[in-house]
Design a protein around this motif. Structure first.
Motif, PDB file in Angstrom:
ATOM      1  N   UNK A 119      25.680  14.037  -6.010  1.00  4.93           N
ATOM      2  CA  UNK A 119      26.627  12.946  -6.262  1.00  4.93           C
ATOM      3  C   UNK A 119      27.772  12.894  -5.252  1.00  4.93           C
ATOM      4  N   UNK A 120      28.237  14.072  -4.798  1.00  5.85           N
ATOM      5  CA  UNK A 120      29.388  14.082  -3.885  1.00  5.85           C
ATOM      6  C   UNK A 120      29.044  13.445  -2.544  1.00  5.85           C
ATOM      7  N   UNK A 121      27.866  13.771  -2.027  1.00  3.03           N
ATOM      8  CA  UNK A 121      27.465  13.212  -0.745  1.00  3.03           C
ATOM      9  C   UNK A 121      27.232  11.710  -0.857  1.00  3.03           C
ATOM     10  N   UNK A 122      26.609  11.290  -1.925  1.00  8.80           N
ATOM     11  CA  UNK A 122      26.406   9.862  -2.126  1.00  8.80           C
ATOM     12  C   UNK A 122      27.744   9.138  -2.306  1.00  8.80           C
ATOM     13  N   UNK A 123      28.672   9.789  -2.987  1.00  9.40           N
ATOM     14  CA  UNK A 123      29.998   9.203  -3.162  1.00  9.40           C
ATOM     15  C   UNK A 123      30.684   8.993  -1.819  1.00  9.40           C
ATOM     16  N   UNK A 124      30.434   9.936  -0.889  1.00 11.42           N
ATOM     17  CA  UNK A 124      31.009   9.787   0.439  1.00 11.42           C
ATOM     18  C   UNK A 124      30.438   8.566   1.147  1.00 11.42           C
ATOM     19  N   UNK A 125      29.130   8.325   0.969  1.00 12.46           N
ATOM     20  CA  UNK A 125      28.511   7.132   1.542  1.00 12.46           C
ATOM     21  C   UNK A 125      29.141   5.884   0.932  1.00 12.46           C
TER      22      UNK A 125
END
Length: 338
Positions: A290-296
């Motif tokens: 979720x964190x990496x996708x949130x960064x996107x």
């Protein structure tokens, strides 16, 4: 219009990425519920799948703005072999013969659509229609739009319809204000319609629900968000689209070899239609986190990458490179302790 259709099939939106995982799971869980209760998934391209698909889109043909933007997600067939469903099917057959004997040899059996919320569809799959307190209204096979409008959107943006066989027998016309009626007006009738010559609604009375309607298929589909109205609103809040291919290219530098391979495998499965779009989104979340996708998401919502229209010709590769570099900065800052 073609671009919108392509984006719906091959892209992920900000809303998709930010939605809670339980919403993305809901479509899959719903399908599991169907399978658990005796409905097996069939291929759209199979003979019966193609007939159902053709009938469904034909029933929407009078509203091309809805038909064009509607996509079938899955079709499940009633393959239930439990004793309970055998009794229901047997009762349907017995009643059909009884009606035919009474009505000059024709039980007037038709296919009809029934639209409702996901929970109601699931309850009907489990218990049949007999739990309903009042009569139900179903749509003739060629007039499915009314049932589509009655269908509810689940957490993953999917709607569900039941395709049923119904024993209509001899029909009577009822008025729109006859909602308190729950049985035929006399023994001369078996069901009701809104118009004898060109019906758009079949009414099955509460007294007949146990034996004259039989769910045969469940059709699950995605429809445009303005479905509650028959015309597209003048303004629709635009969505920020990012194709799965671009998303995977941006994510790849931050994933290990096994994660990249898994992501590519899931993307291949999606392109080959082995998994649905909601399932693809769910698996991207599971692999990338979720964190990496949130960064996107932060990257795209803040519009920190702007490619001018004059540079569109050679911008595709540089856009991905710039996105990856900026994403690295955002992601690194997110990983630092507060």
């Amino acid at each position: 219009m073609n671009q919108i259709g392509a984006e719906n099939q091959t892209s992920i939106t900000i809303d998709d990425a930010m939605s809670e995982s339980n919403e993305l799971d809901s479509c899959y869980n719903c399908f599991q519920h169907f399978v658990t209760n005796g409905f097996s998934k069939i291929d759209e391209s199979s003979f019966e799948g193609d007939i159902i698909k053709t009938s469904f889109f034909s029933s929407l043909s009078r509203n091309p703005q809805i038909s064009y933007r509607t996509k079938i997600v899955a079709i499940h067939k009633n393959s239930n072999t439990s004793q309970c469903w055998k009794i229901r099917a047997h009762s349907f057959g017995v009643y059909a013969k009884a009606v035919a004997d009474t009505r000059g040899g024709d039980a007037n059996i038709k296919y009809a659509w029934y639209g409702a919320s996901k929970n109601e569809i699931c309850e009907t799959v489990m218990y049949g229609f007999s739990w309903r307190k009042h009569s139900i209204s179903v749509s003739p096979a060629k007039h499915g739009l009314d049932s589509v409008l009655c269908s509810g959107v689940d957490g993953s943006g999917v709607r569900h319809l039941l395709l049923c066989r119904v024993i209509l027998g001899k029909q009577e016309v009822v008025r729109e204000d006859s909602s308190d009626q729950f049985h035929p007006s006399s023994m001369d009738f078996d069901s009701a319609v809104d118009d004898i010559s060109s019906p758009t609604r079949y009414i099955i009375w509460n007294t007949h629900l146990n034996y004259n309607i039989l769910p045969c298929y469940i059709l699950s589909f995605e429809a445009p968000p303005y479905l509650s109205g028959l015309t597209e609103p003048k303004t629709i809040k635009p969505k920020t689209w990012i194709t799965f291919g671009t998303l995977i290219s941006i994510l790849s530098p931050f994933l290990d070899h096994s994660q990249r391979a898994s992501l590519e495998e899931q993307y291949t499965n999606y392109l080959e239609k082995k998994i649905t779009r909601p399932q693809m989104i769910q698996r991207v979340r599971a692999i990338a986190g979720n964190q990496l996708l949130s960064a996107v998401v932060k990257l795209y919502t803040n519009k920190e990458i702007q490619v001018s229209s004059s540079n569109r010709g050679d911008a595709a590769g540089s856009e991905i490179d710039d996105a990856a570099r900026l994403l690295g900065t955002i992601y690194s800052s997110m990983m630092q302790p507060a």
